[in-house]
Scaffold this motif. Structure first.
Motif, mmCIF file in Angstrom:
data_model
loop_
_atom_site.group_PDB
_atom_site.id
_atom_site.type_symbol
_atom_site.label_atom_id
_atom_site.label_comp_id
_atom_site.label_asym_id
_atom_site.label_seq_id
_atom_site.Cartn_x
_atom_site.Cartn_y
_atom_site.Cartn_z
ATOM 1 N N CYS A 45 0.766 -1.241 -0.212
ATOM 2 C CA CYS A 45 -0.093 -0.004 -0.103
ATOM 3 C C CYS A 45 0.831 1.301 0.024
ATOM 4 O O CYS A 45 0.722 2.180 -0.670
ATOM 5 N N ASP A 89 2.317 1.501 -3.361
ATOM 6 C CA ASP A 89 1.261 1.929 -4.425
ATOM 7 C C ASP A 89 0.863 3.659 -4.249
ATOM 8 O O ASP A 89 0.827 4.367 -5.102
ATOM 9 N N PHE A 90 0.746 3.858 -2.959
ATOM 10 C CA PHE A 90 0.479 5.277 -2.428
ATOM 11 C C PHE A 90 1.292 6.162 -3.072
ATOM 12 O O PHE A 90 1.165 7.289 -3.593
ATOM 13 N N SER A 91 3.040 5.918 -2.931
ATOM 14 C CA SER A 91 3.588 6.836 -3.302
ATOM 15 C C SER A 91 3.909 6.669 -4.710
ATOM 16 O O SER A 91 4.083 7.945 -5.422
ATOM 17 N N GLN A 116 1.222 6.553 -6.754
ATOM 18 C CA GLN A 116 0.049 7.602 -6.980
ATOM 19 C C GLN A 116 0.546 9.093 -7.016
ATOM 20 O O GLN A 116 -0.079 9.666 -7.610
ATOM 21 N N PHE A 147 2.958 11.143 5.526
ATOM 22 C CA PHE A 147 3.362 10.259 4.567
ATOM 23 C C PHE A 147 4.954 10.046 4.639
ATOM 24 O O PHE A 147 5.326 8.929 4.406
#
Length: 148
Positions: A14, A17-19, A21, A42
């Motif tokens: 996660c 993926d978040f990074s 995005q 973050f």
């Protein structure tokens, strides 16, 4: 989640993926409160590092822990590919070099690993490891993963 299980493969995936995005979006496109959380909190999740440095650190941690789970090894290998950290052979070796003598080796996790290794053209090597670990597994049952 990080305080509960900092070595969770789901959390790691996660974060990666978040990074990824975040890097694709234009800055300041969200709500001010959201932007504040993203800019202050973050970076703590990735230890203040760039994504590639965070992934490389996790690769080093997994290599240093011979019992790191199969799911974590697969998640890190996938992140290596998506973040361009090392080669596909380096990513494959993170899984294959374990010889499946790690935590969390089940038929299900082996199927996930097999699907990923097939994408790296390493399905035969992975299949050999799986069949040596689970000698009564049927190759055709495991092979169905290749066709999906």
């Amino acid at each position: 989640m990080k305080s509960i299980d900092p070595n969770s493969h789901e959390l790691f995936s996660c974060i990666v993926d978040f990074s990824q995005q975040l890097s694709k979006r234009s800055s300041q496109q969200g709500h001010a409160a959201s932007e504040e959380v993203i800019t202050t909190d973050f970076p703590q999740l990735i230890n203040g590092k760039s994504l590639s440095d965070f992934v490389q650190q996790t690769v080093d941690d997994v290599k240093a822990d011979p019992l790191s789970s199969l799911s974590m090894r697969v998640a890190v290998a996938k992140a290596m590919i998506s973040a361009n950290v090392g080669s596909s052979d380096d990513a494959a070796s993170l899984v294959l070099d374990s010889k499946l003598n790690v935590r969390g080796v089940t038929v299900e996790t082996c199927q996930d690993a097999l699907a990923f290794m097939a994408s790296l053209d390493k399905k035969e090597q992975m299949m050999q490891l799986i069949l040596s670990k689970f000698p009564f597994a049927k190759e055709q049952e495991l092979s169905r993963v290749w066709n999906h």
